[in-house]
Design an enzyme around this catalytic site. Sequence first.
Site, PDB file in Angstrom:
ATOM      1  N   SER A  65       0.715  -1.211  -0.005  1.00  0.00           N
ATOM      2  CA  SER A  65      -0.082   0.124   0.037  1.00  0.00           C
ATOM      3  C   SER A  65       0.778   1.201  -0.066  1.00  0.00           C
ATOM      4  O   SER A  65       1.493   1.456  -1.112  1.00  0.00           O
ATOM      5  CB  SER A  65      -0.965   0.032   1.148  1.00  0.00           C
ATOM      6  OG  SER A  65      -1.836   1.079   1.216  1.00  0.00           O
ATOM      7  N   ASP A 279      -2.302   1.336  -3.293  1.00  0.00           N
ATOM      8  CA  ASP A 279      -3.339   0.190  -3.410  1.00  0.00           C
ATOM      9  C   ASP A 279      -4.740   0.279  -3.609  1.00  0.00           C
ATOM     10  O   ASP A 279      -5.629  -0.340  -3.562  1.00  0.00           O
ATOM     11  CB  ASP A 279      -2.861  -0.974  -2.371  1.00  0.00           C
ATOM     12  CG  ASP A 279      -3.529  -0.670  -1.059  1.00  0.00           C
ATOM     13  OD1 ASP A 279      -3.652   0.498  -0.818  1.00  0.00           O
ATOM     14  OD2 ASP A 279      -3.763  -1.497  -0.361  1.00  0.00           O
ATOM     15  N   ASP A 281      -6.892   1.974  -1.624  1.00  0.00           N
ATOM     16  CA  ASP A 281      -7.732   2.019  -0.496  1.00  0.00           C
ATOM     17  C   ASP A 281      -8.019   3.212   0.319  1.00  0.00           C
ATOM     18  O   ASP A 281      -8.827   3.317   1.301  1.00  0.00           O
ATOM     19  CB  ASP A 281      -7.635   0.855   0.368  1.00  0.00           C
ATOM     20  CG  ASP A 281      -6.353   0.699   1.056  1.00  0.00           C
ATOM     21  OD1 ASP A 281      -5.657   1.681   1.089  1.00  0.00           O
ATOM     22  OD2 ASP A 281      -6.099  -0.277   1.596  1.00  0.00           O
ATOM     23  N   ASN A 373      -6.319   9.577   7.538  1.00  0.00           N
ATOM     24  CA  ASN A 373      -5.428   9.338   6.473  1.00  0.00           C
ATOM     25  C   ASN A 373      -6.500   9.053   5.120  1.00  0.00           C
ATOM     26  O   ASN A 373      -5.875   8.866   4.115  1.00  0.00           O
ATOM     27  CB  ASN A 373      -4.444   8.170   6.642  1.00  0.00           C
ATOM     28  CG  ASN A 373      -4.850   7.004   6.924  1.00  0.00           C
ATOM     29  OD1 ASN A 373      -6.201   6.823   6.610  1.00  0.00           O
ATOM     30  ND2 ASN A 373      -4.362   5.870   7.901  1.00  0.00           N
ATOM     31  N   ARG A 499       2.708   6.329  19.070  1.00  0.00           N
ATOM     32  CA  ARG A 499       2.518   4.748  18.977  1.00  0.00           C
ATOM     33  C   ARG A 499       3.363   4.085  18.171  1.00  0.00           C
ATOM     34  O   ARG A 499       3.849   4.794  16.961  1.00  0.00           O
ATOM     35  CB  ARG A 499       0.982   4.526  18.568  1.00  0.00           C
ATOM     36  CG  ARG A 499       0.490   5.341  17.165  1.00  0.00           C
ATOM     37  CD  ARG A 499      -0.962   4.679  17.040  1.00  0.00           C
ATOM     38  NE  ARG A 499      -1.097   3.501  16.401  1.00  0.00           N
ATOM     39  CZ  ARG A 499      -0.545   3.282  15.067  1.00  0.00           C
ATOM     40  NH1 ARG A 499      -0.110   4.118  14.399  1.00  0.00           N
ATOM     41  NH2 ARG A 499      -0.587   2.024  14.564  1.00  0.00           N
ATOM     42  N   PRO A 500       3.753   2.749  18.165  1.00  0.00           N
ATOM     43  CA  PRO A 500       4.556   2.174  17.018  1.00  0.00           C
ATOM     44  C   PRO A 500       3.735   1.816  16.015  1.00  0.00           C
ATOM     45  O   PRO A 500       2.466   1.276  16.058  1.00  0.00           O
ATOM     46  CB  PRO A 500       4.907   0.630  18.016  1.00  0.00           C
ATOM     47  CG  PRO A 500       3.916   0.585  18.875  1.00  0.00           C
ATOM     48  CD  PRO A 500       3.300   2.031  19.225  1.00  0.00           C
ATOM     49  N   SER A 501       4.272   2.257  14.782  1.00  0.00           N
ATOM     50  CA  SER A 501       3.625   1.978  13.468  1.00  0.00           C
ATOM     51  C   SER A 501       3.423   0.492  13.483  1.00  0.00           C
ATOM     52  O   SER A 501       4.278  -0.370  13.913  1.00  0.00           O
ATOM     53  CB  SER A 501       4.366   2.439  12.368  1.00  0.00           C
ATOM     54  OG  SER A 501       4.058   1.908  11.022  1.00  0.00           O
ATOM     55  N   GLY A 502       2.407  -0.050  12.840  1.00  0.00           N
ATOM     56  CA  GLY A 502       2.070  -1.586  12.524  1.00  0.00           C
ATOM     57  C   GLY A 502       2.432  -1.888  10.897  1.00  0.00           C
ATOM     58  O   GLY A 502       2.211  -2.796  10.524  1.00  0.00           O
ATOM     59  N   THR A 503       2.988  -0.832  10.336  1.00  0.00           N
ATOM     60  CA  THR A 503       3.204  -0.876   8.894  1.00  0.00           C
ATOM     61  C   THR A 503       4.729  -0.540   8.392  1.00  0.00           C
ATOM     62  O   THR A 503       5.272  -1.068   7.348  1.00  0.00           O
ATOM     63  CB  THR A 503       2.501  -0.323   7.926  1.00  0.00           C
ATOM     64  OG1 THR A 503       2.444   1.059   8.179  1.00  0.00           O
ATOM     65  CG2 THR A 503       0.793  -0.624   7.757  1.00  0.00           C
TER      66      THR A 503
END
Length: 545
Positions: A65, A279, A281, A373, A499-503
């Site tokens: 993405s 991507d 979305d 976002n 916060r820690p990114s998850g991507t």
Amino acid sequence: MDYFEETKKVSGQHPKPVGLVLEYGTAGFRAKAEQLDHVMYRMGLLAVLRSKKTACTIGVMVTASHNPEEDNGVKLVDPHGEMLASDWETYATHLANAEEQNLKSVLTNIVEKESVNLQEVARIFLGRDTRPSSQKLSQAVVDGVCDLGGAFQDYGLLSTPQLHYMVCCWNTMEQYGIATVEGYYQKLASAFIALTNQIPSHPEEMRQLYVDGANGIGALKLKEMEPYLEKKLKLNLCNNGTTGKLNYLCGADFVKVHQKPPQGLDMKANERCCSFDGDGDRIVYYYFDQSGCFHLLDGDKIATLMTTFLKELLAKADLDLQIAVVQTAYANGSSTRYIEDIMKVPVHCVNTGVKFLHHKAQEFDIGVYFEANGHGTVLFSKAAESKIRQMAQDESQKGEKSSAAKVLEHTIDLINQTVGDAISDLLTIEAILFIKGLTIQQWDLIYTDLPNRQLKVKVSDRHVIVTEDAGRRAVSPAGLQENIDTLLKKYRLSRAFVRPSGTEDVVRVYAEADTQISADTLAYEVSLVVYNMAGGVGEQPKLLH
Ligand code: G16
């Protein structure tokens, strides 16, 4: 017979790099493309087990993405087009990280824990984005699927939401739509045309829309769809992938984070522009005013526009349906206040990640969810949908009530309810602007965003940061939140979180305050605290103005 015999033979062709540990994060696995071959193969295996468990078709999307072109990723799509169930995310992580010799026992463990019927037929739908690495990685998924005897249909290049749509269509016996790209275009286009036909004519400038395709799959698919729209919209597409690099200085994430227009788009004052992500979305809108000031209309503004539209229609149709908005910590404070206090619509805040928003939105008759976002959609409960359709088709209903119900029905058909979808959102927004006769400037004036800034901080292990309260408070490392709280006292109307990114391998910092200088300074100061207390690496954060 040893069900996993073939896997033992073939998995060696998709070796796991020594010591590599990955996690099924906010939107599946994301990493440098060259690290992902074994993950793809193994997700092919897992998708087969998930398909057997649910007795439904499962989707596998190869994409990273908004990440840079060099990255890639993969996520599984559950039967109704929703994100993978969370227990299975844990299995996915175990499977991706298992050493070669343990692969069989990890798979056996999943089968036993989930009582997977191995006799069940498995079917997988595959899609991929336009990254140079995606085709090869997609083949690794196919290898995994075939090793466990699964059937598959490879749709090739698809936007992520198109794959979600295909899976949902197939598993609902095509009640949701026809499971082809053409079926998708026809469904959305006919709803869009029906909606825009409500207003007999539109000035030429209302039809003009400038679209930044992020040099990705969304651009390609929007181009393919254009002929179905019967010239109702005049799309000027840039960053269409023919020359530029995916997501590089363009796309929804770039525009949202940097709060400036993408490269490659020649914008004139007051022209309506939007950007997709890599991507397809996410979508954000923007324009320059006469004085050259850039205005961003992000997911919060989109949620507000859609909620206003739906609420007005419900009132006209005299339908008593409960509507709610779901946001994350990134939602601008002004948007939350406007929706709750002025519109009197309840707002719920959940963790970052579409899966959390989607889940929460399912609790209401109509759940509007958007991340700031630009990732979001609207969900209609089965009961709400059937009430609306019944009223729309009831010939005894006349006048405003009947036409409002019809508009609601077409809106349901235009919205991709499986997941946020840039094309579907674009058409919905355009239809609403047509019908309400709103310019982008008038839409923008609904409320004024608080100035805000997002930054990224590199640390050696981002998982040392643990949060609670939907990502709004840090509980670890000890003392971090107290330091942030002290900084917040220096600024008016301030809010900040980390916060820690998850991507991506970064810690995200968000700050908002009464002026841009305050928001920028606060974001910088919070970044410094993170850098110092959470093991920052590389260059220290810098103050951006
Ligand atoms: C994905 C998720 C979004 C999330 C974004 C950033 O978007 O689908 O829900 O907001 O990542 O997540 P994080 O802050 O954890 O990195 P996309 O468009 O990259 O798939």
